[in-house]
Structure formats: C-alpha cells, structure tokens
Design an enzyme around this catalytic site. Structure first.
Site, mmCIF file in Angstrom:
data_model
loop_
_atom_site.group_PDB
_atom_site.id
_atom_site.type_symbol
_atom_site.label_atom_id
_atom_site.label_comp_id
_atom_site.label_asym_id
_atom_site.label_seq_id
_atom_site.Cartn_x
_atom_site.Cartn_y
_atom_site.Cartn_z
ATOM 1 N N LYS A 109 0.455 -1.036 0.395
ATOM 2 C CA LYS A 109 -0.331 -0.569 0.286
ATOM 3 C C LYS A 109 0.634 0.793 0.496
ATOM 4 C CE LYS A 109 -1.992 1.559 4.353
ATOM 5 N NZ LYS A 109 -1.135 3.067 4.410
ATOM 6 N N ASN A 110 2.144 1.074 0.965
ATOM 7 C CA ASN A 110 2.249 2.322 1.378
ATOM 8 C C ASN A 110 4.129 2.912 0.206
ATOM 9 O OD1 ASN A 110 0.836 3.133 2.889
ATOM 10 N ND2 ASN A 110 2.314 2.552 4.341
ATOM 11 N N ARG A 153 -3.899 10.355 4.472
ATOM 12 C CA ARG A 153 -3.258 10.525 4.486
ATOM 13 C C ARG A 153 -1.931 11.046 3.380
ATOM 14 N NH1 ARG A 153 -0.089 13.978 8.646
ATOM 15 N NH2 ARG A 153 2.162 13.444 7.769
ATOM 16 N N CYS A 190 -5.729 7.857 9.536
ATOM 17 C CA CYS A 190 -6.172 7.316 10.405
ATOM 18 C C CYS A 190 -5.553 8.055 11.340
ATOM 19 C CB CYS A 190 -5.246 5.720 10.854
ATOM 20 S SG CYS A 190 -6.053 4.863 9.767
ATOM 21 N N ARG A 249 0.169 14.161 13.782
ATOM 22 C CA ARG A 249 0.346 13.823 12.354
ATOM 23 C C ARG A 249 0.569 15.666 11.949
ATOM 24 N NH1 ARG A 249 -2.042 8.262 9.329
ATOM 25 N NH2 ARG A 249 -0.003 8.279 8.855
ATOM 26 N N PRO A 250 1.139 16.042 12.304
ATOM 27 C CA PRO A 250 1.263 17.887 11.011
ATOM 28 C C PRO A 250 2.087 17.795 10.099
ATOM 29 C CG PRO A 250 3.058 17.964 12.993
ATOM 30 C CD PRO A 250 2.172 15.990 13.012
ATOM 31 N N ILE A 251 2.089 18.514 9.338
ATOM 32 C CA ILE A 251 2.379 18.664 8.114
ATOM 33 C C ILE A 251 4.008 19.893 7.461
ATOM 34 C CG2 ILE A 251 1.103 16.983 6.521
ATOM 35 C CD1 ILE A 251 0.327 19.410 5.546
ATOM 36 N N ASP A 304 3.740 0.264 12.088
ATOM 37 C CA ASP A 304 2.593 -0.690 11.460
ATOM 38 C C ASP A 304 2.493 -1.989 12.495
ATOM 39 O OD1 ASP A 304 2.399 1.646 10.101
ATOM 40 O OD2 ASP A 304 3.118 1.905 8.470
ATOM 41 N N ILE A 335 7.235 6.397 17.227
ATOM 42 C CA ILE A 335 6.343 6.957 16.464
ATOM 43 C C ILE A 335 5.292 7.566 16.726
ATOM 44 C CG2 ILE A 335 6.174 7.360 13.661
ATOM 45 C CD1 ILE A 335 9.301 6.291 14.462
ATOM 46 N N ARG A 340 -8.981 -0.658 4.052
ATOM 47 C CA ARG A 340 -8.004 0.788 3.949
ATOM 48 C C ARG A 340 -7.282 0.005 2.992
ATOM 49 N NH1 ARG A 340 -8.191 5.912 6.623
ATOM 50 N NH2 ARG A 340 -6.765 6.144 5.371
HETATM 51 N N1 EPU Z 1 5.582 13.964 11.760
HETATM 52 C C1 EPU Z 1 5.714 15.957 11.413
HETATM 53 N N2 EPU Z 1 5.678 16.148 10.863
HETATM 54 C C2 EPU Z 1 5.718 16.564 9.376
HETATM 55 C C3 EPU Z 1 5.435 15.125 9.039
HETATM 56 C C4 EPU Z 1 5.778 14.083 10.165
HETATM 57 O O1 EPU Z 1 5.575 15.542 13.102
HETATM 58 O O2 EPU Z 1 4.984 17.166 9.083
HETATM 59 C C5 EPU Z 1 5.236 13.652 12.518
HETATM 60 C C6 EPU Z 1 4.224 12.365 12.669
HETATM 61 O O3 EPU Z 1 3.225 12.944 13.136
HETATM 62 C C7 EPU Z 1 5.058 11.380 13.549
HETATM 63 C C8 EPU Z 1 6.642 10.539 12.487
HETATM 64 O O4 EPU Z 1 6.958 12.321 12.324
HETATM 65 O O5 EPU Z 1 5.317 11.391 14.652
HETATM 66 C C9 EPU Z 1 6.680 9.792 11.832
HETATM 67 O O6 EPU Z 1 5.473 10.044 10.196
HETATM 68 P P1 EPU Z 1 5.592 10.031 8.503
HETATM 69 O O7 EPU Z 1 5.831 11.584 8.464
HETATM 70 O O8 EPU Z 1 6.831 9.072 8.773
HETATM 71 O O9 EPU Z 1 4.436 9.043 8.344
HETATM 72 P P2 EPU Z 1 3.540 9.369 7.339
HETATM 73 O O10 EPU Z 1 4.191 9.755 6.360
HETATM 74 O O11 EPU Z 1 2.112 10.147 7.637
HETATM 75 C C10 EPU Z 1 3.475 6.560 6.905
HETATM 76 C C11 EPU Z 1 3.007 5.697 6.363
HETATM 77 C C12 EPU Z 1 2.074 5.262 7.828
HETATM 78 C C13 EPU Z 1 3.189 5.006 8.303
HETATM 79 C C14 EPU Z 1 4.996 5.400 9.082
HETATM 80 C C15 EPU Z 1 5.360 5.682 10.010
HETATM 81 C C16 EPU Z 1 1.666 6.239 4.271
HETATM 82 C C17 EPU Z 1 0.978 7.045 3.325
HETATM 83 N N3 EPU Z 1 1.965 6.167 5.679
HETATM 84 O O12 EPU Z 1 3.002 7.588 6.907
HETATM 85 O O13 EPU Z 1 1.193 4.293 7.342
HETATM 86 O O14 EPU Z 1 3.099 4.607 9.884
HETATM 87 O O15 EPU Z 1 4.687 6.281 7.387
HETATM 88 O O16 EPU Z 1 6.328 4.045 8.896
HETATM 89 O O17 EPU Z 1 3.126 5.909 3.548
HETATM 90 C C18 EPU Z 1 -0.127 2.761 7.843
HETATM 91 O O18 EPU Z 1 0.207 2.041 7.234
HETATM 92 O O19 EPU Z 1 -1.156 1.905 8.815
HETATM 93 C C19 EPU Z 1 0.286 3.870 8.032
HETATM 94 C C20 EPU Z 1 0.018 4.682 8.751
#
Ligand code: EPU
Length: 422
Positions: free
Chosen positions: A22-23, A92, A117, A122-124, A308, A330, A400
C-alpha cells in the site's frame, strides 16, 4: 460499516501470496501524473486507499483502468491542480499530490488538512517548511493549503525527523528543480526506494534512495516511452501473517515477499520459538510450542521495528508466555487496540508510550471495535487465536490496507465471515 466474524481458534496452514505494498502503491500512483506517456503499474493491492487514490486521479483528469491488480494510467488530459476537501480528508497520502502537482503545474492546492487514521497529531509542518526551502510559496488559510512557484530551486534540506511523507513530497516536488536538491536525514523505508525506482524509470535522476541522503538532480523533461513497474511486496501485510502464525500456531509459506524488508520482526519471532526459513522471495514459518515472550520491542524508523506492526505483534504476544514490553516511539496515539484486546481477556497495561503485556493462555472471542487500520488488523489476529467467536466491528478500517483479508486467511484454514455491520 463492515463486520468480520471470526470463528476461533484457527491453526494456520498452507501457502499464501502477499499483495503489493500500500505505502509504495499510493505514492507511485500519485507520481504517475508526471509521466509523459501511459504507465502500467502491476502488483497494486485492491484496497480502499488505492480506490480512493484512483478517484483523485480521475478527478484531476487522468484516465485510469484498474483490473487484476494492474493500473493503466494516462495522465495526458490532466487539467486540475486542486484536491477538494472530500478527497483530502480520505487519506493521509493525499498530501503527496502537493509535490506531484507542483512538479506538473508549479501550483497545487489541498482544500483540507490530509485525513488518515487517527494515530497521533500527524502535522505536515515538515512538508511545508521543506517546500518553502525549495523556493515554493505556501499559503495556509482556513485549513486550506495553497502552493505555487516559478521554479523549484536546488537546495539542501535537513529533515529533523526522517518523515516518510515529507521525504516523498520533497522528492516529488524536486524532479524538475534547478540544479540539485539534497535531502539529509531522509527516511530509508523500502517504499521510498520503490517510488524513486519508478520515478527514475520515468526519466527522473534520483540517487541514494534507501539511504539517509537522497539527491535529486533536476531534469528538463521526462522520457516519452511507456513505463511498466511492479510494486514491491507489502512488508506490513507479510508481517501481519507472521504475527498471526505466531499467535495461532501452524505452518505457512509466504510467497512474493522480500525477507530483508522484514528483518526486525523475523529476529523477534526467531527468538520466540518460531521456526523460520528465509528464501529468495519466500518465508517459511512454523510455530508448534507456545510463543515465548520476555522481549522488549521498540518501534523505530526503518530498518527498526515498524510502528505499523506494533498492534499485530501486541496480539501475538498477548498469548505468549512471560512479560513483553512494547514501546511506541513514532505516533502518540497508537494503542487504541489495547482496550479491545483487554475485553478479549488480554492482560495489557499502557502507560504513556509503553505497553506491558503479561501473556495469558488464551483470549476469548467477543465483540470488538477497530479504531484504525493496524489496530483493526491486530483485533483480527487476536480473533483468529481466540476461543469462540470474535466480531470485529468497523472492519472498513482493515479494508483500507488489507486486500480481502477474510478470503486470504480462509485459504490458510481460518473460518471467517463478512457481514454489513449495524
Ligand atoms: N511528523 C511531523 N511533521 C511532519 C511529518 C511527520 O511531526 O510534517 C511526525 C509524525 O506526526 C510522526 C512522525 O513524524 O510522529 C513520522 O511520520 P511520517 O511522516 O514518517 O509518517 P507518514 O508519512 O504520515 C507513513 C505511512 C504510515 C506509517 C508511517 C511511519 C503512508 C501512506 N503512511 O506515514 O502508514 O505508519 O509512515 O512509518 O506511507 C499505515 O499504513 O497504517 C500507516 C499509518
């Protein structure tokens, strides 16, 4: 809402093909709007998040055909650069369209904070700050994010956290940059390497994917040839099968897997009496005696133990001997499955980011509620090992990220029904 009814306990036996990741599929589908010609992507899992991504691609103006786990995509008629709120809220990964649309149109709009989820805040902020370092103007108003630029400028970006999404978004936005973009402390997840592999096939120039320094050399245009790409196997789906065998016992061969992507979970299960053999694209696992707990598991960025798999592994060690400690580093809110496992008779205490699991002999089936994707998969695993009937409510969360989970596990001998829940 969907409901899965599991008649436990199951002993899992047989062979199963693991679906595509998926990812990896989601960013690759997003990236395909940049292709000059038709793209054919195989090993795409038939899951809700993929269907939602395809809806977004069609909304933007792409022609998409999705059949037999293969997507054929033609983005020549793409005309929009805005992701409306109803789509942004779905997942997301909708945030990744920002990077891809910026490369395509030098403009992008996300009309709502990206959904997904609820496993933490999960900020950006890292995505936005990186865009600004690339010379992209970013405006935020009423939850809406608007980006534009004349040119993405070559720069060096240090990520304070190796965020998967931010790494992918920077890569997507930098394909046509002026000079070179260097990402330091980049995420090293295999799904990012797969995205870069795909983008390089399209004609991008990316080096270092899979390491913590990724370099994107800007190109003038992408290649005009048709591109075919096969998505890597889903290591989390594979890891969930391993946890299920560890919880239930049995003997299973996983096919279409890359064992090296699963080192952290394989190491834990090998030290917990599971017999495991790794072949090139296969893993054989057998569990006869009761699973042995006593481990300390800490989630980490890749190649550490994946967040995950934290929930599914919790279900396996809920029925192991001894005390197992799991630390989630995480996401801040990723233990929502624990109260549901406790309803099933598990002895688990959570304090802040640590779950202490005192293994019990057996879980009992009952009605439980999925609250997120991986937590839902954990309840499914618990239901397979439990005595009696488990009803997993709100199984839409599981859909999902897992392709027809009840059919796959039925092939291994489990008895599962799907119903539309109340
Ligand atoms: N974070 C920030 N600011 C940002 C981005 C991230 O503080 O701008 C923090 C997040 O809040 C978190 C940490 O950094 O605490 C890691 O987040 P990351 O950005 O790595 O995660 P993501 O890109 O939102 C992807 C996967 C997730 C998986 C995580 C970690 C996808 C679509 N999603 O999420 O998958 O848990 O990486 O490996 O690739 C799932 O498949 O169930 C899932 C949640």
């Amino acid at each position: 809402m969907q409901k899965l009814i599991i008649y436990g306990p199951a002993k899992l036996m047989g062979e199963i093909e693991v679906e595509g990741a998926k990812n990896a599929a989601l960013p690759i589908l997003t990236a395909s709007i940049l292709a000059q010609n038709k793209v054919i992507i195989t090993n795409i899992p038939d899951i809700a998040d993929v269907r939602h991504t395809i809806e977004i691609l069609k909304y933007l103006g792409c022609k998409v055909l999705f059949e037999n786990n293969t997507v054929v995509l033609d983005s020549s008629s793409i005309e929009r650069f805005t992701i409306p709120p109803e789509y942004a809220k779905l997942m997301r990964s909708s945030v990744l369209f920002m990077g891809a649309l910026l490369s395509k149109f030098r403009r992008a709009e996300l009309s709502n904070h990206p959904g997904g989820c609820e496993i933490g805040q999960r900020p950006i902020d890292l995505h936005i700050s990186a865009f600004r370092q690339l010379g992209i103007e970013v405006f935020e108003h009423n939850n809406r994010i608007m980006c534009r630029c004349d040119k993405v400028k070559g720069s060096e970006i240090f990520l304070p956290i190796p965020s998967v999404g931010a790494t992918e978004n920077i890569i997507l936005a930098s394909i046509f940059c002026d000079g070179e973009v260097v990402i330091k402390n980049a995420a090293k997840e295999p799904e990012i390497a797969d995205l870069c592999h795909f983008l390089n096939k399209l004609g991008a120039k990316i080096r270092g994917a899979g390491t913590h320094i990724i370099k994107i050399e800007g190109v003038k245009r992408l290649k005009s040839e048709e591109v075919v790409h096969k998505v890597i196997p889903d290591r989390i789906v594979a890891g969930t099968y391993l946890c299920a065998v560890a919880a239930c016992g049995g003997e299973v061969v996983l096919k279409n897997v890359f064992p090296r992507h699963l080192d952290s979970i394989l190491h834990i299960l090998k030290s917990s009496v599971c017999k495991i053999k790794e072949l090139k694209n296969e893993i054989w696992i057998k569990r006869e005696e009761r699973l042995k707990g006593g481990q300390r598991i800490t989630t980490h960025y890749y190649p550490g133990f994946p967040t995950d798999l934290q929930a599914p592994v919790c279900s396996a060690f809920a029925v192991a001997s001894g005390v197992t400690i799991i630390k989630e580093t995480i996401f801040e809110n990723r233990f929502k499955h624990v109260p549901e496992l406790v309803k099933m008779g598990a002895d688990i205490h959570v304090e802040k980011d640590i779950a202490m699991i005192n293994g019990v002999e057996k879980l009992r089936g009952c009605k439980v509620f999925a609250r997120d994707l991986r937590g839902g998969a954990a309840l499914f695993v618990a239901g397979l090992s439990a005595q009696g009937v488990t009803e997993v409510m709100d199984a839409d969360y599981i859909d999902r990220g897992y392709e027809r989970i009840e059919e796959k596990y039925s092939l291994l001998g489990a008895k599962i029904l799907r119903e539309k829940g109340e």
